[in-house]
Each structure stands twice: as C-alpha cells, then as structure tokens.
Design a protein around this motif. Structure first.
Motif, PDB file in Angstrom:
ATOM      1  N   ILE A 177       5.243  13.560  -1.686  1.00 59.63           N
ATOM      2  CA  ILE A 177       5.098  12.176  -1.216  1.00 59.63           C
ATOM      3  C   ILE A 177       3.665  11.928  -0.747  1.00 59.63           C
ATOM      4  CG2 ILE A 177       5.881  10.481   0.468  1.00 59.63           C
ATOM      5  CD1 ILE A 177       7.877  11.129  -1.754  1.00 59.63           C
ATOM      6  N   THR A 178       3.100  12.891  -0.028  1.00 63.79           N
ATOM      7  CA  THR A 178       1.715  12.743   0.437  1.00 63.79           C
ATOM      8  C   THR A 178       0.753  12.618  -0.728  1.00 63.79           C
ATOM      9  OG1 THR A 178       2.259  14.041   2.419  1.00 63.79           O
ATOM     10  CG2 THR A 178      -0.073  13.786   1.860  1.00 63.79           C
ATOM     11  N   LEU A 179       0.931  13.460  -1.743  1.00 59.43           N
ATOM     12  CA  LEU A 179       0.063  13.412  -2.920  1.00 59.43           C
ATOM     13  C   LEU A 179       0.181  12.072  -3.636  1.00 59.43           C
ATOM     14  CD1 LEU A 179      -1.803  14.845  -4.985  1.00 59.43           C
ATOM     15  CD2 LEU A 179       0.282  15.675  -6.130  1.00 59.43           C
ATOM     16  N   VAL A 180       1.413  11.617  -3.833  1.00 60.06           N
ATOM     17  CA  VAL A 180       1.614  10.348  -4.549  1.00 60.06           C
ATOM     18  C   VAL A 180       0.999   9.194  -3.774  1.00 60.06           C
ATOM     19  CG1 VAL A 180       3.367   8.707  -5.346  1.00 60.06           C
ATOM     20  CG2 VAL A 180       3.657  11.146  -5.779  1.00 60.06           C
ATOM     21  N   LEU A 181       1.204   9.151  -2.461  1.00 57.88           N
ATOM     22  CA  LEU A 181       0.637   8.067  -1.658  1.00 57.88           C
ATOM     23  C   LEU A 181      -0.891   8.123  -1.664  1.00 57.88           C
ATOM     24  CD1 LEU A 181       3.073   7.987   1.401  1.00 57.88           C
ATOM     25  CD2 LEU A 181       2.878   6.297  -0.436  1.00 57.88           C
ATOM     26  N   ALA A 182      -1.467   9.315  -1.635  1.00 54.08           N
ATOM     27  CA  ALA A 182      -2.925   9.440  -1.664  1.00 54.08           C
ATOM     28  C   ALA A 182      -3.493   8.931  -2.989  1.00 54.08           C
ATOM     29  CB  ALA A 182      -3.326  10.896  -1.435  1.00 54.08           C
ATOM     30  N   ILE A 183      -2.847   9.331  -4.094  1.00 59.12           N
ATOM     31  CA  ILE A 183      -3.312   8.871  -5.414  1.00 59.12           C
ATOM     32  C   ILE A 183      -3.129   7.362  -5.543  1.00 59.12           C
ATOM     33  CG2 ILE A 183      -2.853   9.010  -7.890  1.00 59.12           C
ATOM     34  CD1 ILE A 183      -2.185  11.961  -7.497  1.00 59.12           C
ATOM     35  N   ALA A 184      -2.007   6.855  -5.022  1.00 54.59           N
ATOM     36  CA  ALA A 184      -1.757   5.405  -5.073  1.00 54.59           C
ATOM     37  C   ALA A 184      -2.791   4.653  -4.254  1.00 54.59           C
ATOM     38  CB  ALA A 184      -0.355   5.107  -4.574  1.00 54.59           C
ATOM     39  N   ALA A 185      -3.166   5.225  -3.107  1.00 51.31           N
ATOM     40  CA  ALA A 185      -4.180   4.563  -2.268  1.00 51.31           C
ATOM     41  C   ALA A 185      -5.508   4.469  -3.004  1.00 51.31           C
ATOM     42  CB  ALA A 185      -4.336   5.326  -0.959  1.00 51.31           C
ATOM     43  N   ILE A 186      -5.882   5.538  -3.701  1.00 48.67           N
ATOM     44  CA  ILE A 186      -7.135   5.519  -4.461  1.00 48.67           C
ATOM     45  C   ILE A 186      -7.051   4.503  -5.594  1.00 48.67           C
ATOM     46  CG2 ILE A 186      -8.641   6.888  -5.949  1.00 48.67           C
ATOM     47  CD1 ILE A 186      -7.816   9.336  -4.274  1.00 48.67           C
ATOM     48  N   ALA A 187      -5.909   4.512  -6.322  1.00 46.92           N
ATOM     49  CA  ALA A 187      -5.744   3.578  -7.433  1.00 46.92           C
ATOM     50  C   ALA A 187      -5.731   2.130  -6.959  1.00 46.92           C
ATOM     51  CB  ALA A 187      -4.448   3.889  -8.187  1.00 46.92           C
ATOM     52  N   SER A 188      -5.218   1.897  -5.748  1.00 51.97           N
ATOM     53  CA  SER A 188      -5.149   0.527  -5.212  1.00 51.97           C
ATOM     54  C   SER A 188      -6.466   0.093  -4.590  1.00 51.97           C
ATOM     55  CB  SER A 188      -4.040   0.436  -4.159  1.00 51.97           C
ATOM     56  OG  SER A 188      -2.794   0.848  -4.683  1.00 51.97           O
ATOM     57  N   LEU A 189      -7.237   1.045  -4.108  1.00 53.48           N
ATOM     58  CA  LEU A 189      -8.444   0.716  -3.354  1.00 53.48           C
ATOM     59  C   LEU A 189      -9.511   0.074  -4.237  1.00 53.48           C
ATOM     60  CD1 LEU A 189      -9.493   0.940  -0.483  1.00 53.48           C
ATOM     61  CD2 LEU A 189     -10.495   3.160  -1.089  1.00 53.48           C
TER      62      LEU A 189
ATOM     63  N   ILE B  73     -11.133  -3.461  -3.315  1.00 53.67           N
ATOM     64  CA  ILE B  73     -12.555  -3.633  -2.984  1.00 53.67           C
ATOM     65  C   ILE B  73     -13.175  -4.715  -3.866  1.00 53.67           C
ATOM     66  CG2 ILE B  73     -14.797  -2.488  -3.065  1.00 53.67           C
ATOM     67  CD1 ILE B  73     -13.381   0.092  -2.216  1.00 53.67           C
ATOM     68  N   ARG B  74     -12.780  -4.736  -5.150  1.00 50.74           N
ATOM     69  CA  ARG B  74     -13.326  -5.764  -6.034  1.00 50.74           C
ATOM     70  C   ARG B  74     -12.915  -7.160  -5.575  1.00 50.74           C
ATOM     71  NH1 ARG B  74     -11.214  -4.364 -10.587  1.00 50.74           N
ATOM     72  NH2 ARG B  74     -10.054  -6.208 -11.210  1.00 50.74           N
TER      73      ARG B  74
END
Length: 800
Positions: free
Chosen positions: A770-782, A786-787
């Motif tokens: 769950i931690t890994l998925v949320l971290a990857i999702a945060a990067i993909a969403s960020l 930002i744009r």
C-alpha cells in the motif's frame, strides 16, 4: 447488395481509422505498446499452460497411459519386481500391455576418453506400451527380450545426430559398453521421451533372468496402456484382483503388497499445475489492466473528438456507423498490439525454457498455430474491452449542444468513468503486488534458513556404475574407498564422502523401523526418512556430532546414525547402542546406532528437519553422489578431480561436476520462475496503473483550465490548486487499494501452500504494498498537479 455495402463500409472505416491513428503517432504507439505487452505476456504464459497441461503427451492415445507402482504396506514403495511386473502383464484384463524400465549411467569406450551415456533397460513390450516404433531400424526381437538372447541396443535421435551425424546406415554399427560391443538395431523418434528426457540408449532387461525371479528385489518403473474405454478405477480394481491372487500364491512377500495407479500425464506434470494456473491468472489480470488503461486513453481521445463526432451526426451519420468507426480504431490498435505481442511471446517462451529448464515438458513450449490463434482471440477480446465503452460514451452527446459549446473549456465537471478505470487498474495492481511481495518475502526467508549443514565449497559429481556391479558388494566397497582416498589426497580437498541423496534437495523416502531391544506398545510407530551415506558424510558437510561416535570406516556389522529429531521422538531413554531393523526386509541386518548428529534439512530447505536415520553404507552404485569439500572455489578443482578419478578408474566416465549450492538452487527452479514472473507482472501492472492515473489527471487539467484560471484569478493559492489535483489522484488510488486488498485476500490464499516463513496475510507485506502504491500514485499525480498550479490565469481567460 447488403453484403457489398457492409464490406465497402468496413473498408472505409479501416482507411479512415488508419489515417486518424497515423495523425496521432504518440497516442498510437503508446496504445500498441501497452497492448503488445499485455497480449504478448498472456500468450507466452498460455503457451506454457498449453504445452505442459493442456496438450496431450506426444504418444498415440496418450490418455491411455498410466504409471503403476507396488506399494509395500509397511514401507515406502514404488519400484516393481521384474517377475511381478510380468505377472501383472499376463494376468490383467484391462491393459493392452504393461512394461517398465530403469536407468543407469554407462560409459561408452570407443573414443579417447569414456563418454557418459544415460542407459535405460526395458522390460518386454516396452515400445508397444508407448505406441511408437523406431524411426530407423526395428524394435527388439523376441529372442533379444529373453535371457541369454543376443545383445541389442536402440539409440535416441539426439545421440544418433550428435555421435553418428544422422547416418542412415546406422543399423549394425556397434557401441562399446564396458567389455562388450553391442549392435545398434534402431533409432527412436525425435519426440520419444519418457520420465527421463536425457536417455541415450535402450537395452532389454529380460524378466526371465535368474536374478529377476526374486519377488523381493525391485527396480522397474512400471507403465501400462489401458484398453480403449477402460477407466482408471476399473484398472485399479482389476490389478487389485490380480495382486490378491498373487498374494495367495506367494504369501511372502506379495501379501504385503498393493498396487498404485495414476494417469501418466498427471504423474509427469501434476506438481507444476498450480503454479502455471496461478501465473496464467496473474497475467490475465495484467492483460485486463492493459485493456483498462487503453480504454481510459480511448475515452480521453473520444472526448477530444466531440466536435468531429457532432459534425458527423449533423451530416446524417447514424450512431451505429460512428460506433463502428471508433471500434474499428480499437480493433486496428489491438491487431497491431497482438502482432507485436507474438514477438513478446516468443521471447518470453525462451525465458521460460531458460528459467525452468528442469521443469516437466518445458522444452515443448513453443509458438504454433494454436498460440497464434489464441493471440488473435485475445486481440479481438481486447478490442471489445478497450473500445466498446469509449465508443458508446463518446457518441451519446447532443450534437447541437456540442457545437454550441465548441471552443470553450469546461468549468468544473467530473470524470467518474475515467477515474473508475484508474481505480480498477490500481485494485488489480495491488492484487498482483501482494502476491509478488509474499513470494519475494518467502524467497528471502528461505535464504535465511540455517540448513543444519554447510553447502559451501562442496563439489558433487557422479561416476558411471552399472546395477550389475552391485552384486559384488566387496568390489563396490573397495572401489568407493579407492575413489574417496584418492580425492582426500588431492591438494585443495579437505574431505570427501558419498551419499545417495543430496542434502537440501527435496527428496522423500520414509520407512518404518523397529527396535530389536523392544519398546512399549504404547509408544508411537518409528517412521523416519532414510539416507545411505559414507561415514565421512557428516564431517564433509559439517553436520555436528551430538552424542556417541561416527560410524567406523571398516566394520563387519551394520551401523547407522540418527539425528536429534529421531532420538527425541522415539528413543528418549538413550539411542546410542540400540539396534534398529526394517520390518519385512530380509536383506538389511539390524543396525547399531553409533551416534546422534544434529538436525539437517535433508529433504529441502523449506521443510523442517524430521526424524532421519543414516545407514552407513560404503558401496558404490548407480546414482551415488561423490562429495569433495574444497578449500577454495569448488569449480576450480573440477578438472583436477576429473583427471584423478580417470587415473583411478580409467574405464568410467566422470560427469555432472557441480557445486552443491548449484544443486540446491536448481531444486527451486519452479519457485524462482513463479516469483520472478509474478514480480515482473506486478511491476508492469503498477507502471501501467501509474501511467493511467497520470494520463487521466493530465486530461482533467486540460479540460478544467478555465476553472483553474478563475480560481487563481479570484485569489486561490497555487499550492491549493496543486493540492486539489493531488488529492483527487490519491483519493482514487486509496479506493483502489482498499478494493485491491479485498481481491488480494482471495488471491494470496491460493499461494498459501507455496509460501515459507510468511502467512498469506502478512501485515508487513501488505503495508509495504500500500505504501509503495500510494508513493507511486503521488508521484504520478504530482506532475499534472504542478502543471495546473503553474497556469497563467490571464492567458487562460484571454483564450476563453
């Protein structure tokens, strides 16, 4: 006329779809690559499932083939006595034929050095059971199948091509085996393989030989062919009747013997069945993720083409024709993905054969018309799965309203379907990651196990020996002692030993024992794993001596060692000095327990030590492993060991010089293959899910530019804008994680029997996933967030 119109319409759709896809090469390549990966991986695993599990064995009417074994009620059984095998063959009423074989390693002496060959000895009617005939030459004659008949040998197609360059005049040429020259009478077909796929030679083993008349001596692996229409249960009942008649005729030992039957295919591949179906289920989830990802991309593409679709409606196009056009695009993308997927499947099939080279039927994995047909079926299914929802959703809008709002961006608005598709991808990715995480943790735990012995710096090898030589025990013992003494004298060799089974490599042979001194009737029956080793086995593998002493090198009496688990389970009042015997075995004298050694994971690293006895047996026979503990890298001494043994035994071949650690590693090829592939599928799944999330949020930023501009113009902080989009990405990811954990609870339960040291619901693994998925999702969403936060409100409003 209607058919011509439909064909013309289809051709127009294909041309229009091709032009449209070529105008957006980045989109097209992304979709094709995604589908190629999903379809190719799925087809590759299906090719393994098809070759190993679904396809019949390569013999005529292979469903009629069964394995047979004699089961001794007091001990483990399996092999069949020659005379009993003949009785089963002549007295049954449900089999077309019953035969058997056993194998040993021989040396062919025609060349400058002995060449090791795998040599099988077969009972009469052997090829009749398999339903095959030699591709060159003939089968064994009746005279050759009887004792005292002329010698003859059949050779494998592989050996024929390697040694004789596929000489069509091979019949009549001879092989020098030991002191005999044996004529070749035929070559077996290329596809002929039995349980051991590396057999080079086949010779006869007559049932009427004097040494084959003892009903207590067993060595045949038995196989039979059922009559047409006969079920396995009918055959079991028939052979039970036959064995019952033999028990009345020969009470000792047949009264203690039963018959076990199993379908040959199940015996050959049953052990890997569950692993392959789990991999196929996992890669099907991966294909579903790929289709969901592509569906989300097509939804975004359809939304961006609202004006085009509205214009077509305004010009009189029907909804069915527009849906057909969009589905044609999806079909073209799927076919292109399937075409590339065939290449992916071909590469993956070679990886299967490399990683699982010791698995059953793995060399039969290949791409043929069945796999290509399956790949095309996957592409059709993918086209419908990817294209139907975007086509229906993209063609339901009001054309007048769409044209009226042309050129404007949305204010507000939600995209529940796109986010739902992202949630599905996340849920499936979490499912695969959970399974992969558990297998990786299990593999890691296995690596931390203390085996109870030291496998490092141990070189193992075989020396060719025939079963005929085992009749002279004194000579066999002298030969083994001579080899071990020679090994100990080599520089760089610390000690040497011999054993029939390698430690740490899964193997089970359980027997019943009885104390000669007697035990209370209330005490449990003595059941133990049995191993035959030389007395130096324990020092060579560094298994500690706990009590007593190690067996003497030269002893006129039978000796054994027991492990701590055996002593604690059965002989708590003292084991050293007791005598144990094997009931109903007149060939093994009672053995004195000389000492107690530490527990070693003899039957595999994943199994806890069980009660084990070690017969101190110092005689060489086929299959004996020689062990040499070296001071340095055992591979560096391989050639030195080979030369030394050749000096001592010039007529024998030395082969399979392999470090013990490599044997242990190879024993877990299936576990390693399952772990690597599932980890790859899981990594691909989370990558696709993150790309899907990134794409959906990027599309959302593009369609909500006016809303973002208004918020910024009215005083919203840029961090607030970024936070809103980041929150949307994390919210759908969290929902997907919750659903994925529910799916994982079902999926990981299927893996429970394959795990070691972790449970199917391992909390650290689940938290890590769950931690890994949320971290990857945060990067993909960020990145999209930002744009959005960096938009210029004046520029956005000016464009509106």
């Amino acid at each position: 006329m209607g058919i011509h119109a439909a064909v013309d319409g289809s051709i127009r759709n294909v041309k229009h779809a091709s032009r449209g896809l070529l105008r957006t090469p980045a989109f097209t390549l992304a979709v094709v690559a995604t589908l190629a990966l999903g379809i190719g991986a799925n087809s590759a695993v299906f090719s393994a499932v098809d070759a190993v599990l679904l396809r019949p064995l390569p013999f005529p009417h292979s469903e009629q083939l069964v394995t047979l074994a004699q089961v001794v009620r007091s001990n483990a059984g399996g092999f069949v006595a020659p005379v009993r095998l003949h009785d089963w063959d002549r007295l049954n009423q449900t089999f077309q034929a019953i035969s058997g074989y056993y194998a040993q390693d021989d040396s062919e002496l025609s060349g400058s050095l002995p060449e090791k060959l795998r040599h099988a000895f077969v009972a009469p009617r052997f090829l009749e059971v398999w339903g095959v005939a030699p591709a060159v030459g003939r089968d064994f004659s009746l005279q050759e199948e009887h004792f005292g008949g002329p010698p003859a040998v059949l050779i494998s197609d592989r050996y024929w091509r390697r040694r004789f360059n596929a000489d069509p005049n091979i019949v009549g040429k001879t092989l020098r085996l030991g002191r005999s020259s044996v004529p070749i009478v035929g070559v077996l077909p290329v596809a002929f393989t039995v349980a051991e796929r590396d057999i080079d030679l086949w010779s006869t083993s007559p049932y009427d030989a004097p040494f084959g008349q003892n009903r207590e001596l067993t060595w045949f692996n038995a196989v039979g062919r059922l009559r047409p229409g006969v079920s396995l249960n009918q055959a079991r009942a028939d052979l039970a009747r036959v064995q019952a008649d033999l028990a009345r005729q020969f009470p000792k030992p047949d009264a203690q013997i039963g018959v076990s039957l199993a379908a040959l295919k199940e015996s050959a591949v049953g052990g890997i069945r569950k692993s392959l179906w789990i991999l196929f289920g996992s890669v099907t989830l991966l294909l579903l993720i790929a289709c969901t990802n592509v569906a989300a991309l097509l939804l975004s593409r359809a939304a961006g083409r609202r004006q085009e679709i509205a214009v077509r409606f305004s010009l009189g196009a029907s909804r069915a024709s527009v849906v057909g056009q969009l589905l044609t695009e999806a079909l073209l993308l799927s076919i292109a993905g399937a075409t590339l997927g065939v290449g992916v499947a071909a590469a993956a099939a070679s990886i299967f054969r490399t990683l699982g080279e010791d698995l059953p039927r793995v060399q039969e994995i290949s791409l043929d018309w069945r796999i290509v047909l399956y790949t095309l079926a996957c592409s059709m299914a993918a086209a419908v799965a990817c294209g139907l929802l975007p086509a229906l959703r993209g063609t339901r809008r009001d054309p007048a309203g769409t044209l009226a709002t042309a050129g404007r961006s949305q204010v507000g608005g939600r995209n529940p379907v796109q986010f739902a598709l992202v949630g599905v991808q996340v849920a499936l990715a979490v499912t695969l990651l959970s399974g992969a995480g558990l297998l990786l943790r299990s593999f890691q735990e296995l690596g931390h196990v203390s085996p109870g012995f030291d496998p490092s710096h141990v070189l193992t090898f075989h020396i060719s020996t025939s079963w005929a030589e085992t009749g002279d025990y004194k000579a066999s013992r002298q030969r083994l002692d001579r080899v071990l003494d020679g090994l100990r004298g080599l520089p760089g060799v610390a000690s040497a030993a011999a054993t029939m089974e390698l430690p740490g490599v899964p193997a089970t042979y359980q027997i019943e024992l009885r104390s000669v001194e007697g035990r209370a009737e209330t005490e449990p029956k003595m059941l133990a794993e049995s191993r035959a080793v030389s007395p130096t086995y324990f020092s060579t593998l560094r298994i500690p001596l706990l009590a007593g002493e190690v067996c003497r090198e030269q002893s006129s009496t039978s000796q054994m060692m027991v492990n701590r688990s055996f002593a604690n389970a059965y002989l708590r009042n003292g084991a050293v000095g007791r005598h144990l015997e094997q009931p109903n075995n007149a060939y093994l004298a009672p053995a004195e327990i000389r000492g107690i050694v530490g527990d070693a994971r003899e039957g595999g690293l994943e199994h806890e030590p069980v009660p084990t006895i070690y017969w101190c047996y110092s005689a060489s026979q086929p299959g004996t492993y020689f062990l040499a503990r070296t001071h340095g890298d055992p591979r560096a001494l391989a050639e030195t060991v080979r030369r030394k043994v050749h000096d001592l035994e010039p007529l024998r071949s030395v082969y399979d010089l392999t470090p013990l650690t490599d044997h242990i590693s190879s024993a877990y090829a299936e576990t390693r293959l399952r772990t690597i592939l599932l980890a790859f599928f899981a990594a691909t799944a989370i990558a696709l899910a993150s790309v899907g999330l990134y794409g959906t949020l990027s599309y959302l930023v593009n369609t909500r530019q006016r809303e973002v501009g208004l918020r910024l113009a009215l005083g919203s902080m840029r961090s607030q804008i970024a936070g809103r989009f980041l929150a949307e990405g994390l919210r759908v990811t969290l929902i997907g994680c919750v659903a994925g954990i529910g799916l994982a609870a079902v999926f990981t339960r299927l893996l429970a029997s394959m795990l070691f040291g972790v449970t199917a619901w391992d909390l650290p693994t689940m938290v890590g996933v769950i931690t890994l998925v949320l971290a990857i999702a945060a990067i993909a969403s960020l990145l999209p967030a930002i744009r959005a936060a960096r938009l210029d409100p004046m520029q956005v409003l000016r464009n509106e």
